[in-house]
Design an enzyme around this catalytic site. Structure first.
Site, PDB file in Angstrom:
ATOM      1  N   GLU A  72       1.645   6.667  -1.183  1.00  0.00           N
ATOM      2  CA  GLU A  72       1.959   5.622  -2.162  1.00  0.00           C
ATOM      3  C   GLU A  72       3.438   5.673  -2.572  1.00  0.00           C
ATOM      4  O   GLU A  72       4.111   4.638  -2.626  1.00  0.00           O
ATOM      5  CB  GLU A  72       1.066   5.778  -3.396  1.00  0.00           C
ATOM      6  CG  GLU A  72       1.434   4.893  -4.586  1.00  0.00           C
ATOM      7  CD  GLU A  72       1.271   3.399  -4.332  1.00  0.00           C
ATOM      8  OE1 GLU A  72       1.781   2.612  -5.147  1.00  0.00           O
ATOM      9  OE2 GLU A  72       0.657   3.028  -3.312  1.00  0.00           O
ATOM     10  N   HIS A  75       5.714   4.494   0.204  1.00  0.00           N
ATOM     11  CA  HIS A  75       5.652   3.031   0.333  1.00  0.00           C
ATOM     12  C   HIS A  75       6.529   2.368  -0.720  1.00  0.00           C
ATOM     13  O   HIS A  75       7.263   1.414  -0.421  1.00  0.00           O
ATOM     14  CB  HIS A  75       4.208   2.569   0.199  1.00  0.00           C
ATOM     15  CG  HIS A  75       4.040   1.084   0.268  1.00  0.00           C
ATOM     16  ND1 HIS A  75       4.512   0.317   1.311  1.00  0.00           N
ATOM     17  CD2 HIS A  75       3.453   0.195  -0.609  1.00  0.00           C
ATOM     18  CE1 HIS A  75       4.235  -0.952   1.101  1.00  0.00           C
ATOM     19  NE2 HIS A  75       3.603  -1.049  -0.050  1.00  0.00           N
ATOM     20  N   HIS A 137      -1.971  -9.998  -0.940  1.00  0.00           N
ATOM     21  CA  HIS A 137      -0.811  -9.108  -0.931  1.00  0.00           C
ATOM     22  C   HIS A 137      -0.197  -8.991   0.460  1.00  0.00           C
ATOM     23  O   HIS A 137       1.028  -9.154   0.637  1.00  0.00           O
ATOM     24  CB  HIS A 137      -1.228  -7.735  -1.458  1.00  0.00           C
ATOM     25  CG  HIS A 137      -0.069  -6.857  -1.810  1.00  0.00           C
ATOM     26  ND1 HIS A 137      -0.147  -5.493  -1.770  1.00  0.00           N
ATOM     27  CD2 HIS A 137       1.190  -7.144  -2.197  1.00  0.00           C
ATOM     28  CE1 HIS A 137       1.020  -4.975  -2.115  1.00  0.00           C
ATOM     29  NE2 HIS A 137       1.843  -5.964  -2.384  1.00  0.00           N
ATOM     30  N   HIS A 228     -14.538 -13.220   9.401  1.00  0.00           N
ATOM     31  CA  HIS A 228     -13.240 -12.853   9.983  1.00  0.00           C
ATOM     32  C   HIS A 228     -13.326 -12.823  11.510  1.00  0.00           C
ATOM     33  O   HIS A 228     -12.406 -13.284  12.191  1.00  0.00           O
ATOM     34  CB  HIS A 228     -12.793 -11.496   9.459  1.00  0.00           C
ATOM     35  CG  HIS A 228     -11.531 -11.013  10.103  1.00  0.00           C
ATOM     36  ND1 HIS A 228     -10.341 -11.695  10.013  1.00  0.00           N
ATOM     37  CD2 HIS A 228     -11.280  -9.910  10.878  1.00  0.00           C
ATOM     38  CE1 HIS A 228      -9.400 -11.041  10.684  1.00  0.00           C
ATOM     39  NE2 HIS A 228      -9.942  -9.967  11.228  1.00  0.00           N
ATOM     40  N   HIS A 290      -3.464  -2.849  14.721  1.00  0.00           N
ATOM     41  CA  HIS A 290      -4.039  -4.159  14.419  1.00  0.00           C
ATOM     42  C   HIS A 290      -3.135  -4.926  13.451  1.00  0.00           C
ATOM     43  O   HIS A 290      -2.864  -6.120  13.643  1.00  0.00           O
ATOM     44  CB  HIS A 290      -5.426  -3.952  13.817  1.00  0.00           C
ATOM     45  CG  HIS A 290      -6.255  -5.197  13.729  1.00  0.00           C
ATOM     46  ND1 HIS A 290      -6.620  -5.951  14.826  1.00  0.00           N
ATOM     47  CD2 HIS A 290      -6.800  -5.839  12.661  1.00  0.00           C
ATOM     48  CE1 HIS A 290      -7.345  -6.978  14.451  1.00  0.00           C
ATOM     49  NE2 HIS A 290      -7.472  -6.944  13.130  1.00  0.00           N
TER      50      HIS A 290
END
Length: 317
Positions: A72, A75, A137, A228, A290
């Site tokens: 975290e 990032h 996001h 999806h 991905h």
């Protein structure tokens, strides 16, 4: 000697090498932000710094380092550093290439969506957000990445190198280009929704939720997952149709011909990696691949939209 040195420096400045370096760094950095955000989500590290922002667990630099804190905090650090690069790039490009039609728009969008995704991330840490909001996001970060990438391509004058300024696009290809670019965002959103609703492994098989029975999804999580998959299957088919159309009618226009063939190759790899995410039970490397592939595909589709906006319209093809 001094004259030769000044001549070389002048040549470097004239070639715009520094702003090109900034463009590359900002584009790669924005890609790292996308992958870092995906890593935070996939490793459940979002609360690694607690309900604190911009500090981490009450400290500017965390004292206790755990895997979640490291992911975290890293990032956040990358986002802040790359954010500065993007602001510099946007201002620089605005002043130096403001005469190019798309420059000011792309510069604004790059900064705007970068700030917006940072605010959504901060809001999630401080107050929490619903899954359907959080799914935006990644998509908002993707828009910022696409804007930075296109800005960098303009700086490198890719259009001139591939004769993109003389592209002629027919009504059919124009419709499909705009349609599939918009639809790709739906695919991105549904994929993000799969992650944020913890629906990734609700279906243990592929391509069906359970290959031993053919039935409609029985709960919300299965609907999200299978929705999806259906959306992803449709975009593979759609881009395949466009690539075939480009192969038949646009072989004389390199940027269109190769652009759609590469897009089809990427979307096939994207579908394959999506299948492997399920079959490998969320292998982290496969899951990040991905995310990388969909980022590359979205950037390429946005460039094709840019070409449509610049092209000379023809009724045929």
């Amino acid at each position: 000697m001094l004259r030769v040195f000044l001549k070389k420096v002048g040549g470097i400045l004239k070639s715009n090498i520094y702003i090109k370096i900034f463009g590359v760094l900002a584009s790669v950095g924005m890609l790292l932000i996308l992958l870092g955000g995906a890593l935070v989500t996939k490793t459940d590290s979002g609360m690694g710094c607690g309900r604190n922002w911009p500090d981490c667990n009450g400290n500017l630099i965390p004292r206790e380092i755990t895997p979640e804190v490291l992911i975290e905090f890293s990032h956040r650090l990358v986002t802040g550093t790359v954010g500065i690069l993007i602001v510099i790039l946007a201002v620089w490009a605005w002043r130096k290439f403001g005469h190019v039609r798309e420059t000011k728009f792309l510069a604004f969008m790059a900064v705007f969506f970068l700030v917006l995704q940072a605010l959504i991330g901060a809001a999630q840490v401080l107050w929490g957000q619903g899954d359907f909001i959080l799914a935006l996001h990644f998509g908002i970060s993707l828009l910022s990445f696409a804007a930075v990438l296109l800005l960098t391509l303009l700086i490198f004058e890719v259009d001139h190198k591939f004769d993109a300024d003389r592209v002629q696009i027919g009504r059919t290809l124009k419709f499909h280009t705009l349609g599939v670019a918009l639809y790709s965002y739906v695919v991105v959103y549904t994929g993000a929704l799969v992650r944020h609703t913890d629906s990734s492994l609700i279906c243990s098989d592929w391509p069906l939720c359970r290959n031993d029975q053919f039935a409609l999804p029985s709960n919300m999580y299965e609907w999200v997952q299978m929705g999806h998959r259906f959306a992803a299957a449709l975009i593979v088919i759609w881009i395949g149709v466009i690539a075939l159309h480009a192969y038949r009618h646009y072989r004389d226009q390199r940027v269109i011909y190769w652009g759609w063939l590469i897009a089809f190759a990427i979307v096939l790899l994207q579908a394959t990696s999506g299948m492997l995410v399920v079959l490998t039970k969320l292998n982290l490397a496969v899951a990040l691949l991905h995310s990388l592939l969909i980022s590359m595909l979205f950037g390429l589709l946005c460039y094709m939209v840019l070409l449509v906006s610049r092209s000379k319209f023809i009724k045929s093809k």
